[in-house]
Scaffold this motif. Structure first.
Motif, PDB file in Angstrom:
ATOM      1  N   TRP A 172      29.966  51.241  29.278  1.00  0.00           N
ATOM      2  CA  TRP A 172      30.235  51.258  30.707  1.00  0.00           C
ATOM      3  C   TRP A 172      29.680  49.992  31.370  1.00  0.00           C
ATOM      4  CZ3 TRP A 172      26.795  51.820  34.917  1.00  0.00           C
ATOM      5  CH2 TRP A 172      27.408  52.016  36.148  1.00  0.00           C
ATOM      6  N   ARG A 176      31.916  47.123  33.177  1.00  0.00           N
ATOM      7  CA  ARG A 176      31.661  46.832  34.571  1.00  0.00           C
ATOM      8  C   ARG A 176      31.300  45.349  34.775  1.00  0.00           C
ATOM      9  NH1 ARG A 176      27.358  49.479  38.573  1.00  0.00           N
ATOM     10  NH2 ARG A 176      28.127  48.353  40.327  1.00  0.00           N
ATOM     11  N   ARG A 182      35.286  46.411  39.867  1.00  0.00           N
ATOM     12  CA  ARG A 182      35.694  47.755  39.437  1.00  0.00           C
ATOM     13  C   ARG A 182      34.478  48.617  39.151  1.00  0.00           C
ATOM     14  NH1 ARG A 182      41.236  48.415  37.834  1.00  0.00           N
ATOM     15  NH2 ARG A 182      42.215  46.392  37.928  1.00  0.00           N
ATOM     16  N   LEU A 183      34.658  49.914  39.208  1.00  0.00           N
ATOM     17  CA  LEU A 183      33.573  50.845  38.931  1.00  0.00           C
ATOM     18  C   LEU A 183      33.436  51.103  37.459  1.00  0.00           C
ATOM     19  CD1 LEU A 183      31.363  52.742  39.876  1.00  0.00           C
ATOM     20  CD2 LEU A 183      33.101  54.499  40.155  1.00  0.00           C
TER      21      LEU A 183
END
Length: 183
Positions: A172, A176, A182-183
């Protein structure tokens, strides 16, 4: 389109990476091992790895130095409950012994070496004391980390969850970082 393909591929990769520690931990949790202790001239073994088949939990054997076969040692039937099974031998002379536990299904629950020491001469002012220390089974297992201690399924499961969570968090974070908007 391009983002969708990347996300589905990275999602599959992360799922596989998260499942890897759990898959590797599977065989380790199947055999919980044995625990051997001594008290004066009595040797006892406790395990939770056996299941009862036809009224029998299995057998334990106490092998003296030079004995290598399960049938050569002093055998004792395991008794107990589904939580733990045990066996004991009394009047054991000082020396080094190996305890082997074979469950009723034919599988070996584990083996461990133990040293039985001679009792010290009794002192009229003190209670008799004996010293017994378990001997290492095969010496140092270099590079294998925690193989000296048998961890239970809960500990292994928590460790696998932590490793899986770390892999997911790293994926993640990297995703990111590559696209900051973006999340």
């Amino acid at each position: 389109m391009r983002t969708t393909r990347f996300l589905s591929r990275s999602g599959q990769l992360l799922a596989a990476a998260a499942a890897l520690p759990v898959g590797l931990a599977g065989p380790s949790t199947a055999a919980s091992g044995i625990s051997v202790s001594t008290n004066a001239s009595t040797v006892s073994v406790v395990t939770s790895a056996c299941t009862q088949i036809n009224g029998s939990w299995g057998n334990a054997s106490l092998l003296a130095a030079g004995q290598t076969n399960f049938a050569e040692g002093r055998q004792a039937a395991l008794s107990g409950t589904t939580v733990s099974q045990s066996a004991a031998w009394s009047d054991i002379s000082p020396g080094t012994y190996t305890v082997v536990v074979v469950c009723s299904n034919g599988g070996t629950a584990g083996s461990q070496s133990v040293i039985v020491s001679a009792a010290k001469a009794p002192n009229p002012t003190q209670a008799p004391q004996t010293t017994a220390t378990p001997a290492p089974q095969r010496g140092v297992a270099g590079g294998e980390g925690g193989t000296v201690h048998d961890y239970g399924p809960v500990t292994i499961g928590i460790g696998a969850a932590l490793v899986g969570g770390g892999v997911i968090a790293a994926g993640w974070y990297l995703r990111r970082r590559s696209k900051p908007h973006r999340l």
